[in-house]
Design a protein around this motif. Structure first.
Motif, short mmCIF file in Angstrom:
data_model
loop_
_atom_site.label_atom_id
_atom_site.label_comp_id
_atom_site.label_asym_id
_atom_site.label_seq_id
_atom_site.Cartn_x
_atom_site.Cartn_y
_atom_site.Cartn_z
N LEU A 29 -87.04 -82.85 -17.27
CA LEU A 29 -88.42 -82.54 -17.05
C LEU A 29 -88.81 -82.01 -15.52
O LEU A 29 -88.70 -82.68 -14.60
CB LEU A 29 -89.32 -83.70 -17.03
CG LEU A 29 -88.83 -84.72 -18.61
CD1 LEU A 29 -89.80 -85.91 -18.37
CD2 LEU A 29 -89.30 -83.97 -19.84
N ARG A 30 -88.33 -80.55 -15.53
CA ARG A 30 -88.35 -79.97 -14.16
C ARG A 30 -89.64 -80.21 -13.58
O ARG A 30 -89.36 -80.57 -12.42
CB ARG A 30 -87.93 -78.46 -14.57
CG ARG A 30 -87.38 -77.71 -13.32
CD ARG A 30 -87.23 -76.55 -13.46
NE ARG A 30 -88.22 -75.73 -14.09
CZ ARG A 30 -89.37 -75.33 -13.81
NH1 ARG A 30 -89.74 -75.58 -12.51
NH2 ARG A 30 -90.05 -74.61 -14.42
N GLU A 31 -90.63 -79.86 -14.19
CA GLU A 31 -91.83 -79.99 -13.36
C GLU A 31 -92.32 -81.07 -12.64
O GLU A 31 -92.80 -81.26 -11.60
CB GLU A 31 -93.15 -79.46 -14.13
CG GLU A 31 -92.80 -77.77 -14.22
CD GLU A 31 -94.31 -77.37 -15.45
OE1 GLU A 31 -95.11 -78.05 -15.71
OE2 GLU A 31 -93.96 -76.09 -15.77
N GLN A 32 -91.73 -82.21 -13.40
CA GLN A 32 -92.22 -83.48 -12.85
C GLN A 32 -90.74 -83.94 -11.65
O GLN A 32 -90.76 -84.88 -11.37
CB GLN A 32 -92.33 -84.69 -13.90
CG GLN A 32 -93.50 -84.56 -14.50
CD GLN A 32 -93.27 -84.73 -16.01
OE1 GLN A 32 -93.04 -83.73 -16.69
NE2 GLN A 32 -93.42 -85.83 -16.67
N GLY A 33 -89.90 -83.00 -11.95
CA GLY A 33 -88.57 -83.36 -11.03
C GLY A 33 -87.72 -84.55 -11.68
O GLY A 33 -87.03 -85.43 -10.88
N LEU A 34 -87.82 -84.92 -13.01
CA LEU A 34 -87.34 -86.28 -13.59
C LEU A 34 -86.37 -85.67 -14.48
O LEU A 34 -86.33 -84.77 -15.38
CB LEU A 34 -88.27 -86.82 -14.29
CG LEU A 34 -89.67 -87.44 -13.48
CD1 LEU A 34 -90.58 -88.27 -14.37
CD2 LEU A 34 -88.98 -88.49 -12.23
N LYS A 36 -84.94 -87.85 -17.92
CA LYS A 36 -85.13 -89.14 -18.63
C LYS A 36 -84.15 -89.12 -19.87
O LYS A 36 -84.19 -88.28 -20.68
CB LYS A 36 -86.49 -89.12 -19.19
CG LYS A 36 -87.75 -89.46 -18.29
CD LYS A 36 -88.76 -89.79 -19.02
CE LYS A 36 -89.98 -90.22 -18.01
NZ LYS A 36 -91.40 -90.21 -18.63
N ARG A 175 -79.04 -87.73 -12.74
CA ARG A 175 -79.84 -88.65 -12.62
C ARG A 175 -79.55 -89.87 -11.73
O ARG A 175 -80.00 -90.51 -11.13
CB ARG A 175 -79.97 -89.25 -14.12
CG ARG A 175 -81.02 -90.77 -14.08
CD ARG A 175 -82.37 -90.41 -13.96
NE ARG A 175 -83.28 -91.43 -13.83
CZ ARG A 175 -83.34 -92.07 -12.52
NH1 ARG A 175 -83.06 -91.52 -11.46
NH2 ARG A 175 -84.02 -93.15 -12.53
N ARG A 178 -80.01 -88.94 -8.10
CA ARG A 178 -81.36 -89.17 -7.71
C ARG A 178 -81.58 -90.64 -7.31
O ARG A 178 -82.14 -90.95 -6.36
CB ARG A 178 -82.10 -88.67 -8.81
CG ARG A 178 -83.80 -88.51 -8.60
CD ARG A 178 -84.00 -87.25 -7.77
NE ARG A 178 -85.16 -87.16 -7.04
CZ ARG A 178 -85.38 -86.97 -5.86
NH1 ARG A 178 -84.54 -86.94 -5.26
NH2 ARG A 178 -86.65 -86.93 -5.64
N SER A 185 -83.11 -83.56 -2.12
CA SER A 185 -84.13 -83.41 -3.17
C SER A 185 -84.27 -82.04 -3.46
O SER A 185 -84.31 -81.50 -4.60
CB SER A 185 -85.46 -84.01 -3.03
OG SER A 185 -85.85 -83.60 -1.85
N ARG A 189 -83.54 -80.25 -7.24
CA ARG A 189 -84.50 -79.45 -7.87
C ARG A 189 -83.80 -78.07 -8.20
O ARG A 189 -84.25 -77.44 -9.28
CB ARG A 189 -85.70 -79.38 -7.00
CG ARG A 189 -86.70 -80.63 -6.98
CD ARG A 189 -87.85 -80.17 -5.90
NE ARG A 189 -88.80 -81.53 -6.26
CZ ARG A 189 -89.61 -81.60 -7.18
NH1 ARG A 189 -89.84 -80.67 -8.29
NH2 ARG A 189 -90.28 -82.80 -7.43
#
Ligand code: M6R
Length: 366
Positions: A29-34, A36, A175, A178, A185, A189
């Motif tokens: 989920l690139r936009e959220q920087g996540l 999952k 993950r 992070r 960060s 990203r």
């Protein structure tokens, strides 16, 4: 069923942009920087408390494990050991409940990998599976896992399974990086962004097909072939050699480029094609000097380079360009021309590409 392609292998090579996208969909989920992944999230403590990560697999999946070793260690600073499942299971390995074992298998049915999992479980390790076939024996036997969503792979030569395994393992490494704070960060990203761009770059890498076919026609009768790479691309050299061996029956060997002078250089003469992965960011100057050593012994160089490369172009007999990316993600691109090269050579040699002699899609006996 081959969707207009002559062979399943070719269809599966061309499916890679979609397969990689399917593999990271809903996870990256690139936009959220996540990132999952339920199997990782639910077991984060196990991953973070692990003294080391053991990876077991066979064949191409073992090569994906070797790529993952470089990626995990550099991103998440966790020690990784990669082993052939067949060796691991019979050498009374030291395993504790502080170990995380990752088993990689396209089919999820490989006998040695399954046995290695059972052994690790019996010693208390946490076992995580990276499988393609949903509901397979390995996916059921592991404590948790993440599927590669590559879709069915019919060709005996593994192609899209390899690149999607690397995709899943890279996501896990990111993950963990992070969670551990082992990557800045901005680096994190950048990697999310670059990973998301990989499918379209694979598409561009596939556009070299006609160049690769011309190279294949020149070398199709060679009795031997060497593959060299360094760092993240050392395992890709092994994988390129395996691909050529198994479908074209040409003897091929992969080596870390710097090992050449410890023996294999004796093989080099004007008859020997050497495929060299020379991406601009990875130990580039050193690989270039390896290329010079091969040239001075009259070996034939097929260079796999990033677009815009000039140095290797001046030395190599042939170059195949791939789009530039982060070095850690480059195996996802450098692999593509090697798959196509072995495919075209095998077709030109009239080999049974999808079902090579003596091989089965899944090796369910040891
Ligand atoms: O199904 P698996 O990933 O466990 O299979 C492992 C190997 O048998 C497999 O990768 C084999 O080496 C392929 N034929 C390589 O193309």
């Amino acid at each position: 069923e081959k969707g207009g392609y002559d062979h399943f292998m070719l269809k599966e090579i061309y499916e890679q942009p979609k397969a990689i996208r399917d593999t990271y969909r809903g996870r990256l989920l690139r936009e959220q920087g996540l990132i999952k992944m339920a199997g990782v999230e639910d077991n984060m403590k196990k991953f973070l408390n692990a003294d080391r990560i053991l990876i077991v697999a066979c064949g191409t999946s073992w090569h994906a494990g070797l790529v993952a070793e470089y990626v995990f260690e550099s991103f998440a600073r966790v020690p990784v050991e990669v082993e052939y499942a067949s060796e691991f299971r019979y050498r009374d390995p030291i395993i504790t409940d502080k170990d995380v074992l990752i088993a990689i298998s396209q089919s999820g049915e490989t006998a040695d990998t399954l046995a290695a999992i059972k052994l690790a479980k019996s010693k208390g390790a946490f076992v995580f599976g990276v499988c393609n076939v949903v509901g397979s024996s390995i996916s059921r036997e592991t404590h948790a896992g993440a599927y590669t969503h590559a879709g069915p792979e019919i060709g005996v030569a593994s192609t899209k399974a390899f690149t999607t395994q690397i995709t899943v393992l890279t996501l896990i490494a990111l993950r963990l990086a992070r969670a551990k704070g082992t990557m800045t960060s901005s680096e994190y990203r950048t990697h999310l962004l670059e990973l998301e761009l990989i499918p379209e770059k694979v598409e561009r890498a596939l556009e070299s097909d006609s160049t690769i076919k011309e190279i294949a026609a020149i070398y199709k009768d060679s009795p031997n072939c060497l593959y060299l790479g360094r760092g993240y691309n050392f395992p890709v050299a092994l994988e390129g050699a395996l691909k050529l061996k198994e479908i074209s029956y040409i003897h091929a060997e992969g080596y870390p480029a710097a090992e050449m002078k410890h023996g294999p250089i004796a093989l080099i003469d004007e008859q020997m094609p050497v495929v060299v992965i020379a991406t601009r960011k990875g130990h580039y100057e050193k690989v270039v000097s390896n290329i010079q050593e091969i040239k001075s012994r009259k070996g034939k160089i097929i260079g796999i380079v990033f677009e815009g490369d000039t140095e290797v172009k001046g030395l190599a007999d042939h170059v195949i360009e791939i789009p530039e990316t982060e070095e850690a993600l480059s195996p996802l691109l450098t692999t593509i021309p090697l798959q196509l090269l072995s495919y075209h050579i095998a077709v030109m040699r009239d080999c049974n590409v999808d079902q090579p002699r003596n091989l089965a899609k899944s090796v369910t006996v040891e």
